[in-house]
Design a protein around this motif. Structure first.
Motif, PDB file in Angstrom:
ATOM      1  N   TRP A 104       0.830  -1.205   0.000  1.00  0.00           N
ATOM      2  CA  TRP A 104       0.000   0.000   0.000  1.00  0.00           C
ATOM      3  C   TRP A 104       0.864   1.255   0.000  1.00  0.00           C
ATOM      4  O   TRP A 104       2.024   1.233   0.396  1.00  0.00           O
ATOM      5  N   SER A 170     -14.267   6.053  -7.632  1.00  0.00           N
ATOM      6  CA  SER A 170     -14.639   4.839  -6.920  1.00  0.00           C
ATOM      7  C   SER A 170     -13.425   4.252  -6.219  1.00  0.00           C
ATOM      8  O   SER A 170     -12.284   4.590  -6.535  1.00  0.00           O
ATOM      9  N   GLU A 171     -13.673   3.328  -5.296  1.00  0.00           N
ATOM     10  CA  GLU A 171     -12.597   2.941  -4.371  1.00  0.00           C
ATOM     11  C   GLU A 171     -12.458   1.436  -4.193  1.00  0.00           C
ATOM     12  O   GLU A 171     -11.964   0.972  -3.161  1.00  0.00           O
ATOM     13  N   GLN A 172     -12.882   0.651  -5.200  1.00  0.00           N
ATOM     14  CA  GLN A 172     -12.704  -0.793  -5.119  1.00  0.00           C
ATOM     15  C   GLN A 172     -12.477  -1.357  -6.506  1.00  0.00           C
ATOM     16  O   GLN A 172     -13.389  -1.374  -7.331  1.00  0.00           O
ATOM     17  N   GLU A 173     -11.258  -1.783  -6.775  1.00  0.00           N
ATOM     18  CA  GLU A 173     -10.976  -2.392  -8.068  1.00  0.00           C
ATOM     19  C   GLU A 173     -11.818  -3.656  -8.233  1.00  0.00           C
ATOM     20  O   GLU A 173     -12.037  -4.407  -7.286  1.00  0.00           O
ATOM     21  N   GLU A 175     -14.896  -3.492  -9.252  1.00  0.00           N
ATOM     22  CA  GLU A 175     -16.283  -3.057  -9.181  1.00  0.00           C
ATOM     23  C   GLU A 175     -16.488  -1.876 -10.119  1.00  0.00           C
ATOM     24  O   GLU A 175     -15.614  -1.005 -10.226  1.00  0.00           O
ATOM     25  N   PRO A 451      -9.109   2.463  -8.455  1.00  0.00           N
ATOM     26  CA  PRO A 451      -8.286   1.490  -7.730  1.00  0.00           C
ATOM     27  C   PRO A 451      -8.853   1.253  -6.331  1.00  0.00           C
ATOM     28  O   PRO A 451      -9.787   1.932  -5.900  1.00  0.00           O
ATOM     29  N   THR A 452      -8.279   0.330  -5.608  1.00  0.00           N
ATOM     30  CA  THR A 452      -8.744   0.026  -4.253  1.00  0.00           C
ATOM     31  C   THR A 452      -8.138   1.011  -3.255  1.00  0.00           C
ATOM     32  O   THR A 452      -6.917   1.092  -3.100  1.00  0.00           O
ATOM     33  N   LYS A 454      -8.615   2.147   0.801  1.00  0.00           N
ATOM     34  CA  LYS A 454      -9.197   1.800   2.089  1.00  0.00           C
ATOM     35  C   LYS A 454      -9.173   2.997   3.023  1.00  0.00           C
ATOM     36  O   LYS A 454      -8.253   3.795   3.012  1.00  0.00           O
ATOM     37  N   VAL A 463      -3.919   3.387  -0.468  1.00  0.00           N
ATOM     38  CA  VAL A 463      -4.284   2.901  -1.790  1.00  0.00           C
ATOM     39  C   VAL A 463      -3.404   1.704  -2.121  1.00  0.00           C
ATOM     40  O   VAL A 463      -2.195   1.704  -1.859  1.00  0.00           O
ATOM     41  N   ASN A 464      -4.025   0.665  -2.673  1.00  0.00           N
ATOM     42  CA  ASN A 464      -3.305  -0.546  -3.014  1.00  0.00           C
ATOM     43  C   ASN A 464      -2.503  -0.341  -4.291  1.00  0.00           C
ATOM     44  O   ASN A 464      -3.048   0.041  -5.328  1.00  0.00           O
ATOM     45  N   THR A 467      -3.442  -2.386  -7.566  1.00  0.00           N
ATOM     46  CA  THR A 467      -4.702  -2.026  -8.222  1.00  0.00           C
ATOM     47  C   THR A 467      -4.598  -0.723  -9.000  1.00  0.00           C
ATOM     48  O   THR A 467      -5.399  -0.488  -9.905  1.00  0.00           O
TER      49      THR A 467
END
Length: 486
Positions: A104, A170-173, A175, A451-452, A454, A463-464, A467
């Motif tokens: 991360w 958005s905040e989830q790869e 999706e 990307p993801t 959290k 951020v990952n 992703t």
């Protein structure tokens, strides 16, 4: 440049590193916006700012792609300014300090601003690239998304030409979002009456810290505690028993962030100081038992305080404590139509005290306007019972899902071609600007991906790294796959 500038894909991370170096909290985006304008001008791109301050950059299609539908890449310039209590940081002056933490990237004691800086960096990297195939391209960077969506509200028709909008917030790869909640801000105001204390009181501050906080939309269902509500709970249970006299309350900093910290300044009869400490310590143990699976760092303390102001009258104090304790908070209703998605929620985000006024700031979110209206009516009724004033402002619409969206199908098919699986098609319980863009551009086809990330809106934001590479790969493939104009 920091260590993150060497990560892959390097063009994206280099832009993000630069973004981190320029202060850009909500309401203070001009320095970063001007950097982007100057950079785009130097690149020979068409760039302008609209009347509200949004930045719009246009880039011609690459050779052979002139017949494709125009695409608008969209991100917001501002970031949420949250820091730990012991972190010395001025968001209007100091740069964010990102660093690599395993898989991360996070920041030193503050929010990272990956929301939405990573999307913004990707938009700029596309503009800078000479080896990406795309049709007519525009980049829209809005101001003040986190504190009121001022830029989205102010966007006028005629400024954009594209038929498709790709939102990067958005905040989830894995999706893809095709709908979001609407919302409205709520302020409950108490007029304060004060009186001089008699002899025999000592000053104390009740302190609640160490909570995780987070985004009041995407994290509202996770069971995270609200520091304002916890403080109200203790005061409702023990203020009368201990003879406490309230001086002020402060908690949280943003109406769209779950409050991590809350404080009550009060006067306590000298003979009850030990009992106060014992009860607050017992309350801490109780919360650790109740919430410890989620809130792993709960920390309560009773601190000494010099009394320098009058106390609230008993009537005002009782009405305020009762209101905080009774105020709805968290998930109000889950969606019947979309499994696992919150339909309606409320966040008691901020409590502030001035000499003559105390204000409770809440944010209502709902996928359904009737759900939002219901919560408004609850707060209106609560305010009536409490003898306070309630006002609603900044209402923004939700983004109604379109199952026939052409660009959604393009993304789904492109994603499947790359990874061999279909992405999750989602509706998010958070405010994306897409709903507001539908007002001036009702026929624009929109999706949101990213990307993801959290724990946005908190100092734990991260951020990952992997992703970000996937997001970049998806962006390049999407731009190449944009349909031909009708």
């Amino acid at each position: 440049m920091s260590e993150i500038s060497q990560l892959s894909p390097q063009p994206v991370w280099q832009f993000f590193d630069k973004i981190c170096s320029i202060p850009h909290p909500s309401k203070h985006e001009d320095q970063l916006a001007q950097f982007i304008v100057d950079w785009a001008t130097a690149e020979g791109l068409s760039v302008k700012r609209d009347d509200i301050g949004n930045v719009i950059i246009k880039k011609p299609a690459t050779s052979g792609m002139e017949n494709r539908k125009g695409v608008v890449l969209q991100a917001h310039i501002d970031m949420v300014p949250q820091k730990n209590e012991n972190t010395d940081h001025d968001f209007t002056v100091d740069p964010i300090r990102p660093y690599i933490d395993g898989e991360w990237v996070t920041a030193d004691g503050t929010t990272l601003g990956a929301d939405n800086g990573m999307g913004m960096a990707t938009c700029l990297a596309v503009l800078a690239a000479t080896d990406i195939e795309h049709g007519p391209l525009e980049v829209l960077l809005t101001i003040d998304e986190e504190a009121g969506m001022t830029g989205a509200f102010g966007l006028k028709e005629g400024w954009l030409d594209g038929e498709i909008l790709l939102n990067t917030d958005s905040e989830q790869e894995g999706e893809i979002y095709m709908g979001c909640a609407g919302g409205v801000d709520t302020a409950i105001d108490f007029t304060l009456e004060r009186e001089t204390l008699g002899e025999g009181y000592v000053g104390k501050t009740l302190q609640i810290k160490g909570l995780k906080g987070g985004h009041s939309g995407v994290d509202i269902h996770t069971g995270r505690a609200n520091a304002n509500k916890l403080l109200g709970r203790f005061l409702a249970g023990h203020a009368e028993e201990l003879g406490l006299r309230l001086l002020s309350i402060r908690g949280g900093t943003l109406r769209n962030a779950i409050p991590r910290e809350a404080f009550a300044d009060l006067a306590v009869p000298t003979e009850n100081t030990d009992k106060l400490a014992a009860l607050f310590s017992h309350f801490e143990a109780l919360l650790q038992q109740e919430l410890g699976a989620v809130e792993t760092s709960i920390a309560l303390a009773v601190l000494d305080l010099n009394i320098e102001e009058q106390a609230l009258t008993s009537d005002v104090q009782n009405r305020i404590i009762a209101t905080i304790n009774a105020c709805p908070n968290g998930v109000i209703r889950m969606s019947d139509d979309i499994k696992g998605v919150v339909e309606t929620s409320l966040n008691l985000g901020v409590i502030t005290t001035e000499e003559n006024t105390m204000t409770l700031l809440c944010l209502i979110r709902s996928l359904d306007d009737s759900g939002r209206s219901y919560v408004e009516s609850m707060l209106r009724s609560l305010s009536t019972l409490a003898g306070s004033e309630v006002t609603f402002s900044g209402a923004y619409p939700g983004w109604k899902p379109n199952p026939d969206s052409e660009i959604m199908h393009v993304f789904r098919d492109t994603y499947k071609d790359i990874y061999g699986r279909i992405p999750d098609i989602m509706v998010i319980h958070a405010g994306l600007e897409c709903g507001l863009f539908k007002e001036p551009y009702p026929n624009m086809d929109m999706i949101s991906f990213g990307p993801t990330i959290k724990f946005p809106h908190s100092p734990d934001e991260k951020v990952n790294i992997a992703t970000v590479g996937l997001f970049w790969e998806q962006m390049i493939a999407m731009l190449k796959a944009i349909p031909v104009k009708a």
